[in-house]
Write a protein that holds these residues in place. Structure first.
Motif, PDB file in Angstrom:
ATOM      1  N   VAL A 184      -7.397  -3.890  -4.184  1.00  0.00           N
ATOM      2  CA  VAL A 184      -6.827  -3.704  -2.847  1.00  0.00           C
ATOM      3  C   VAL A 184      -7.724  -4.383  -1.808  1.00  0.00           C
ATOM      4  N   GLY A 185      -9.024  -4.194  -1.946  1.00  0.00           N
ATOM      5  CA  GLY A 185      -9.972  -4.826  -1.020  1.00  0.00           C
ATOM      6  C   GLY A 185      -9.917  -6.332  -1.090  1.00  0.00           C
ATOM      7  N   VAL A 245       0.847  -1.199   0.000  1.00  0.00           N
ATOM      8  CA  VAL A 245       0.000   0.000   0.000  1.00  0.00           C
ATOM      9  C   VAL A 245       0.878   1.243   0.000  1.00  0.00           C
ATOM     10  N   HIS A 278      -3.999   0.831  -8.061  1.00  0.00           N
ATOM     11  CA  HIS A 278      -4.864  -0.258  -8.503  1.00  0.00           C
ATOM     12  C   HIS A 278      -6.319   0.100  -8.199  1.00  0.00           C
ATOM     13  N   PRO A 279      -7.258  -0.518  -8.891  1.00  0.00           N
ATOM     14  CA  PRO A 279      -8.665  -0.274  -8.553  1.00  0.00           C
ATOM     15  C   PRO A 279      -8.927  -0.642  -7.088  1.00  0.00           C
ATOM     16  N   TRP A 280      -9.876   0.039  -6.479  1.00  0.00           N
ATOM     17  CA  TRP A 280     -10.176  -0.175  -5.061  1.00  0.00           C
ATOM     18  C   TRP A 280     -10.537  -1.630  -4.752  1.00  0.00           C
ATOM     19  N   TRP A 281     -11.200  -2.284  -5.701  1.00  0.00           N
ATOM     20  CA  TRP A 281     -11.638  -3.656  -5.450  1.00  0.00           C
ATOM     21  C   TRP A 281     -10.462  -4.640  -5.410  1.00  0.00           C
ATOM     22  N   TRP A 296      -2.547   2.214  -4.185  1.00  0.00           N
ATOM     23  CA  TRP A 296      -3.669   3.084  -4.504  1.00  0.00           C
ATOM     24  C   TRP A 296      -3.837   3.255  -6.016  1.00  0.00           C
TER      25      TRP A 296
END
Length: 163
Positions: free
Chosen positions: A54-55, A42, A49-52, A47
């Motif tokens: 990382v999630g 991170v 990368h798409p939020w999904w 950041w």
């Protein structure tokens, strides 16, 4: 004396099993190392990368940690017994009789084994030398010995031992 023809028997052994602080510390260290690696990822620009993505990475890490904790908590406590023909596990929560034992990891002082019985789901056990050092070698001999048929000293496998 022909050593190949000599058949030795592993002694009967009763060995304590339970949840291991060493296993818990090892799993915890790996989980913490994974969290540090994710934190570094991170900090290095996750950041972008798409939020999904990382999630999903953090969710995967969380699931793996939860599964490791579940595995550790499900480890039975009690006594593992070898009588020459089969293995028995007697614990407060579960009893397995007439089982065979499969070694999945042998680290000399630690062993990860799976106890299998025809009428019950497999049971995983983490065995440690420090649980009962005086019986550790007897346990190891029993783990690697062949079961005997009832009423004889002959192994179930009638083939001659490898020379």
């Amino acid at each position: 004396m022909n050593l190949a023809a000599t058949r030795w028997r592993a002694p009967a052994v009763l060995y304590p099993v339970g949840r291991s602080a060493v296993l818990a510390a090892g799993c915890g260290s790996i989980a913490f190392g994974g969290l540090l690696a994710l934190g570094y990822w991170v900090a290095q620009g996750a950041w972008r990368h798409p939020w999904w993505v990382v999630g999903a990475v953090f969710a995967t890490w969380s699931v793996v940690v939860a599964l490791a904790l579940r595995f550790w908590r499900a480890l039975p406590t009690g006594d593992l017994h070898w009588g020459g023909a089969h293995w028995e596990l007697k614990s407060a929560g579960r009893s397995v009789d007439g089982a065979c034992l499969c070694v999945h990891a042998d680290l000399q002082r630690f062993m990860l084994v799976r106890l299998e019985s025809a009428d019950q789901p497999p049971c995983w056990l983490w065995l440690e030398r420090r649980a009962h050092p005086e019986r550790w070698n007897d346990l190891r001999r029993a783990v690697y010995s062949r079961a005997e048929t009832a009423g004889t000293n002959m192994p179930l496998d009638p083939s001659p031992p490898a020379g």
